[in-house]
Design an enzyme around this catalytic site. Structure first.
Site, PDB file in Angstrom:
ATOM      1  N   GLN A 260       0.847  -1.176  -0.239  1.00 28.79           N
ATOM      2  CA  GLN A 260      -0.056  -0.020   0.128  1.00 28.79           C
ATOM      3  C   GLN A 260       1.035   1.226  -0.045  1.00 28.79           C
ATOM      4  OE1 GLN A 260      -3.362  -0.718  -0.457  1.00 28.79           O
ATOM      5  NE2 GLN A 260      -3.445   1.474  -0.813  1.00 28.79           N
ATOM      6  N   HIS A 263       2.176   3.224  -3.263  1.00 29.13           N
ATOM      7  CA  HIS A 263       1.242   3.716  -3.935  1.00 29.13           C
ATOM      8  C   HIS A 263       1.489   4.970  -4.155  1.00 29.13           C
ATOM      9  CE1 HIS A 263      -1.851   1.248  -5.784  1.00 29.13           C
ATOM     10  NE2 HIS A 263      -1.979   0.591  -4.690  1.00 29.13           N
ATOM     11  N   GLU A 327     -10.124   1.678   3.218  1.00 21.80           N
ATOM     12  CA  GLU A 327     -10.340   1.242   1.993  1.00 21.80           C
ATOM     13  C   GLU A 327     -10.180  -0.223   1.821  1.00 21.80           C
ATOM     14  OE1 GLU A 327      -7.540   2.712  -0.807  1.00 21.80           O
ATOM     15  OE2 GLU A 327      -8.820   2.064  -2.598  1.00 21.80           O
ATOM     16  N   HIS A 328      -8.959  -0.822   2.266  1.00 22.22           N
ATOM     17  CA  HIS A 328      -8.549  -2.001   2.303  1.00 22.22           C
ATOM     18  C   HIS A 328      -8.523  -2.457   3.625  1.00 22.22           C
ATOM     19  CE1 HIS A 328      -7.018  -0.506  -1.447  1.00 22.22           C
ATOM     20  NE2 HIS A 328      -7.519  -1.588  -1.807  1.00 22.22           N
ATOM     21  N   ASP A 361      -6.448  -6.182  -5.941  1.00 20.94           N
ATOM     22  CA  ASP A 361      -6.262  -5.212  -6.963  1.00 20.94           C
ATOM     23  C   ASP A 361      -6.362  -5.607  -8.323  1.00 20.94           C
ATOM     24  OD1 ASP A 361      -5.634  -3.086  -5.163  1.00 20.94           O
ATOM     25  OD2 ASP A 361      -3.590  -3.477  -4.756  1.00 20.94           O
ATOM     26  N   HIS A 420     -53.351  15.989  -5.858  1.00 16.81           N
ATOM     27  CA  HIS A 420     -53.187  14.366  -5.759  1.00 16.81           C
ATOM     28  C   HIS A 420     -54.388  13.718  -5.327  1.00 16.81           C
ATOM     29  CE1 HIS A 420     -49.117  16.545  -5.549  1.00 16.81           C
ATOM     30  NE2 HIS A 420     -48.508  15.081  -5.358  1.00 16.81           N
TER      31      HIS A 420
END
Lengths: 435, 435
Positions: A260, A263, A327-328, A361, A420
């Site tokens: 990670q 990245h 996220e992960h 991924d 209505h």
């Protein structure tokens, strides 16, 4: 990496421990993106050419990738890589198909049929970054669900290299997922082109995909404009949280944290463990493995804002993880599945020693376009549903209207919406007359 | 109403024919809302009291509605109205339950289990407007799916009347749908309170519900802030498009157009028909029925920006409708279902003479919180899924990693993400060693 003890922290320190690196929507970024969008809206393709020359250092005569270019890219592509792309696409397709929404129909009363039907969003725009390296996997993660949904026009933008070509693997991934048009465009100008359309680029209804701060800001701006386009989700830098017990393999845990951290310098990695021994071992392993990486510098910057946190138990680890909403989420514990029910917020979860995050991924079949930056508290990752609209349908028989008309009329009267009410009562009166 | 012939219009005139009344995000609105949000963030409950006194002319000692107040409201509520609310809630619940997402699990390769699990968004905020009249139906449309999703904290804000009380029917609807806390708050300050939290109001992860321009602007602003809250969808004024053939009942069609027009002066209604006779008849009927309405003034303003459009066929009518992407689409044709497959963009569809749009507003079972203003091109109405996150999960056995590890490693190498590759290869090496 910072070493912390969760139970020794007060509330403010806990908040700080889980704080993400600040993402500024700085005035300069906002204004810069506003100007790019305005230029693309005003000057179309001409603006795209000028902006690409300035930002991507690339001269574009024709902005669209020709099918001949894609043929050539496919021919140049290494057979192993081609096979890997095919293999990944097949598993992504298999999972996304079974997870796709299904139509529903129910009679909610006698003569009252209520349905939900599914329709593809017509025109969608996919953004595939190519910052430090092009990402063919992202083309798969967006192209496959778009094709399953049945979108009628799928547009993909990815920045060209300085030689004016797009990456071969990205082009091949676009081809096999049935993308209709590919453009050599990156950055905020790509987002503007797909949101508003130019002579070459079709205007899209919804835009997908990750990107840098400029791309993200552009997506936010076009999604706030009714004349712009919807977006998949807000985005931030990638992140992982690992929960590990004393049986976890420190080498594997360190490898996952580093995968990670590489990245980008603003990526964040967090390790939670009730075992001080494991925390020690991982810390040493991260150091050792980091030195072996080509992107060691990037990883070190990311690690500088990352944390090793001691917790009292795996249960507490899950609580902290839910608060962070990663996220992960990787769970390297002896019985990882036992913790799953307690996980309430995460983008994607990886259970056990043999499930590195990188399989998600690329090719386990799940999607890698996931909510970051705490958005996993309220957003989900990209799926076939992200490319569809769910439309409800109702059809009443005369008997159905007799059945639910009075309830409708009572509620309409309570809300002082007389028209209505009358839309029901004059039909009921017509039924009486006919009877 | 303006009378137009679609086939006599050039492209610009067609665009104009389907243009919505402009919604300004005027500087004054933006700044006003920004100031309200800043005040609520800075001064919490005290700001809420002052803003409520100024905008709702209502003095609030305690901002939260007590359970005694809800008991009293329930006791005061007319039995017929109470029964209608119960009846509507039951059908909304029945449909939303069958339409709720389901968990999914698939082995995408031998030893590779991929799943999608569902988790409720923890804390959600529901906004129930009470502009010209309070809307208990909106409380049902938001409260029912929130309960089915299993949200742990459901907060509802609705403006109090000048007497400091909330509407009885809204409170009763909140109670039966299991809303946890109700606050006497309206406008941008209600949205700010739920997005950021105050001493009384819990901070929510996602906000739902319709509202006026201030509420809508506030929702846009908090959703663009990572520290704010997600929102259900952008909103605009309500609208209906009716497709009618020469067999349609002009009285019914006119009643449906008026039931949309009475919502507000900026509502829009459009009728498409291949039959000039029907268009004539509806035009006359709208005039006649409008005069009978208590909200005739509002309806007339809405009608002034509405259109009767002649088309060449029902098929062309559907094409025009898809281009407009109406919130509500009513099909009053002899074989209405024959047109459904061609409908690609709409919030909710009403088929046939006996299906007035108002049944969907109240109690057919479908949701009435729908995308307006063309957002039906890319957004869906509220459903149980809107209150949930879909989390993917993967678990690999050693055999599973052997199966998909090489593909992962090839793709990671292609993307120059060495740590991603190593997270796989060092596990594969460990398996080799162990074998």
């Amino acid at each position: 990496m910072n070493r912390l003890d969760w139970n020794a922290l007060d509330n403010a320190a806990r908040r700080a421990a889980l704080a993400r690196p600040a993402q500024s929507r700085a005035e300069t970024l906002r204004n810069g993106v506003e100007q790019i969008i305005a230029r693309v809206r005003a000057d179309g393709d001409q603006a795209l050419r000028e902006l690409s020359a300035r930002y991507d250092r690339c001269t574009l005569d024709v902005i669209e990738v020709s099918s001949q270019e894609i043929d050539e890219a496919e021919a140049r592509l290494a057979p192993t890589l081609k096979a890997a792309i095919d293999e990944a696409a097949a598993r992504i397709e298999a999972f996304h198909r079974v997870a796709a929404p299904q139509p529903v129909a129910l009679d909610t009363a006698r003569g009252v049929r209520v349905e939900r039907v599914l329709r593809a969003i017509n025109r969608v725009g996919l953004y595939v970054p190519a910052g430090s390296a092009p990402l063919p996997s992202t083309a798969l993660m967006l192209g496959v669900p778009a094709r399953i949904a049945g979108c009628t026009e799928v547009v993909l933008c990815s920045p060209a290299r300085a030689d004016g070509r797009c990456d071969e693997a990205v082009l091949y991934a676009a081809r096999i997922t049935g993308v209709h048009k590919v453009f050599k465009l990156g950055g905020a100008q790509a987002i503007a082109a797909m949101a508003y359309g130019t002579e070459s680029v079709p205007k899209c209804d919804k835009l997908f995909g990750p990107g840098n701060a400029w791309v993200t800001e552009a997506k936010l701006q076009v999604s706030a404009d009714p004349d712009g386009a919807a977006i998949d989700m807000p985005a931030g830098p990638s992140e992982v949280l690992v929960i590990a017990d004393d049986k976890a393999n420190a080498t594997f845990v360190a490898a996952d944290l580093l995968s990670q951290a590489e990245h980008g310098p603003d990526s964040q990695v967090i390790l939670l463990s009730p075992s001080p021994t494991l925390l020690d071992a991982v810390e040493a392993e991260v150091e050792r493995q980091c030195a072996l990486l080509p992107r060691a510098d990037i990883a070190r910057q990311a690690l500088s804002q990352s944390r090793l946190i001691a917790v009292s138990s795996l249960a507490q680890a899950v609580e902290v993880s839910n608060r962070y909403a990663p996220e992960h989420l990787i769970v390297q514990a002896e019985q990882p599945r036992d913790l799953l029910d307690a996980v309430t917020s995460a983008g994607s979860v990886f259970l056990g020693a043999w499930t590195p995050e990188s399989v998600g991924d690329y090719c386990s079949g799940s999607n890698h376009v996931l909510p970051t930056y705490g958005y996993a508290r309220s957003y989900s990752g990209v799926s076939v549903a992200s490319f569809q609209k769910q439309i409800t349908v109702q059809e009443l028989s005369p008997a159905g209207l007799r059945e639910i008309g009075p309830c409708t009329a009572t509620l309409a009267a309570a809300e002082q919406l007389e028209a209505h009410r009358r839309a029901v009562t004059l039909r009921l009166a017509a039924l009486e007359t006919a009877a």
